[in-house]
Design an enzyme around this catalytic site. Structure first.
Site, mmCIF file in Angstrom:
data_model
loop_
_atom_site.group_PDB
_atom_site.id
_atom_site.type_symbol
_atom_site.label_atom_id
_atom_site.label_comp_id
_atom_site.label_asym_id
_atom_site.label_seq_id
_atom_site.Cartn_x
_atom_site.Cartn_y
_atom_site.Cartn_z
ATOM 1 C CB THR A 273 38.235 35.349 33.814
ATOM 2 O OG1 THR A 273 38.542 35.938 35.130
ATOM 3 C CG2 THR A 273 36.696 35.006 34.142
ATOM 4 C CB ILE B 76 36.132 37.790 31.189
ATOM 5 C CG1 ILE B 76 36.960 37.261 30.010
ATOM 6 C CG2 ILE B 76 34.761 37.330 30.992
ATOM 7 C CD1 ILE B 76 36.872 35.832 29.597
ATOM 8 C CG ASP B 77 38.196 40.417 35.774
ATOM 9 O OD1 ASP B 77 37.974 41.362 35.375
ATOM 10 O OD2 ASP B 77 38.002 40.114 37.030
ATOM 11 C CE LYS B 78 47.724 38.304 33.152
ATOM 12 N NZ LYS B 78 49.131 39.016 33.297
ATOM 13 N NE ARG C 198 40.276 38.539 39.933
ATOM 14 C CZ ARG C 198 41.145 39.183 39.345
ATOM 15 N NH1 ARG C 198 40.955 39.916 38.112
ATOM 16 N NH2 ARG C 198 42.375 39.391 39.823
#
Length: 173
Positions: free
Chosen positions: A13, A9-11, A110
Site C-alpha cells: 500500500t 499501512i499494509d505492505k 482489503r
C-alpha cells in the site's frame, strides 16, 4: 518509552504514515485514533461496481481461523470495523473509490472490500494479483489530526503514485 509508528499501512500500500518522535506525541495521536477524530482517507481501485455511490461497511474483523496470516469478517474473536466509501469514478470492470476509515483494523479496507465482492485491484492476498502492477491499487492519501503538542489541526495529502495514475489511464480507455 514508545515513540514510533502511530498510523501504519499494509505492505504494497502506498501513501502516508505517521511516526511520533516522543511518548507524549505517540499517546496524543493514539488517543485521537481511538476517539475516531483522526482523519484517514484512502483511494483505491476495486473490481466490479457498487449499487450505491456511497455507503458504509460495518462488519467485525478478526484473525482467520484457517490462515493465521490473514484477517476476515467474523464474529469470533473480532473487533468492530467501520469503512466508509464513495465512488469517484466507474470504469468498465472497476470502480475508483475514496475510502475513509472510522476504525483501523489490520487489513481493514482489503478485507471489507473483498468480503462485499469488490477486492482491491492487485491484492494477491484477499483478491488476485494483476499483471502489470507491483502491489495493489490502495493509497493512503490524506491524514488529518490535532497536533498533540501545539493543539493545531494539521492535514497532509499525498498525491497518487505514478503506477496508480497509470492504472486509471489504462482502465479508463
Amino acid at each position: 518509552i514508545r515513540p514510533g509508528i502511530v498510523h501504519r499501512i499494509d505492505k504494497n500500500t502506498s501513501g502516508l504514515l505517521i511516526v511520533a518522535k516522543n511518548d507524549k506525541a505517540h499517546l496524543g495521536l493514539s488517543e485521537q485514533i481511538k476517539a475516531h477524530s483522526f482523519t484517514r482517507e484512502y483511494e483505491s481501485i476495486v473490481w466490479g461496481h457498487f449499487k450505491d455511490n456511497s455507503g458504509t461497511i460495518d462488519l467485525p474483523i478478526g484473525r482467520s481461523h484457517f490462515d493465521r496470516k490473514k484477517m476476515c469478517v467474523t464474529e469470533r474473536n473480532s473487533k468492530n470495523a467501520i469503512t466508509h466509501y464513495e465512488v469517484i469514478a466507474d470504469y468498465r470492470q472497476y470502480t475508483h473509490l475514496r475510502i475513509r476509515l472510522e476504525t483501523g483494523r489490520t487489513h481493514q479496507i482489503r478485507v471489507h472490500m473483498s468480503y462485499v465482492g469488490h477486492p482491491v485491484l492487485g491484492d494477491d492476498v484477499y483478491g488476485k494479483a494483476y499483471k502489470g502492477i507491483d502491489g495493489q491499487c490502495l493509497h493512503a492519501k490524506k491524514i488529518g489530526f490535532i497536533h498533540p503538542i501545539t493543539g493545531e489541526y494539521m492535514e497532509f495529502d499525498s498525491p497518487l503514485p505514478d503506477y496508480f495514475i497509470d492504472m486509471i489511464r489504462r482502465i479508463g480507455n
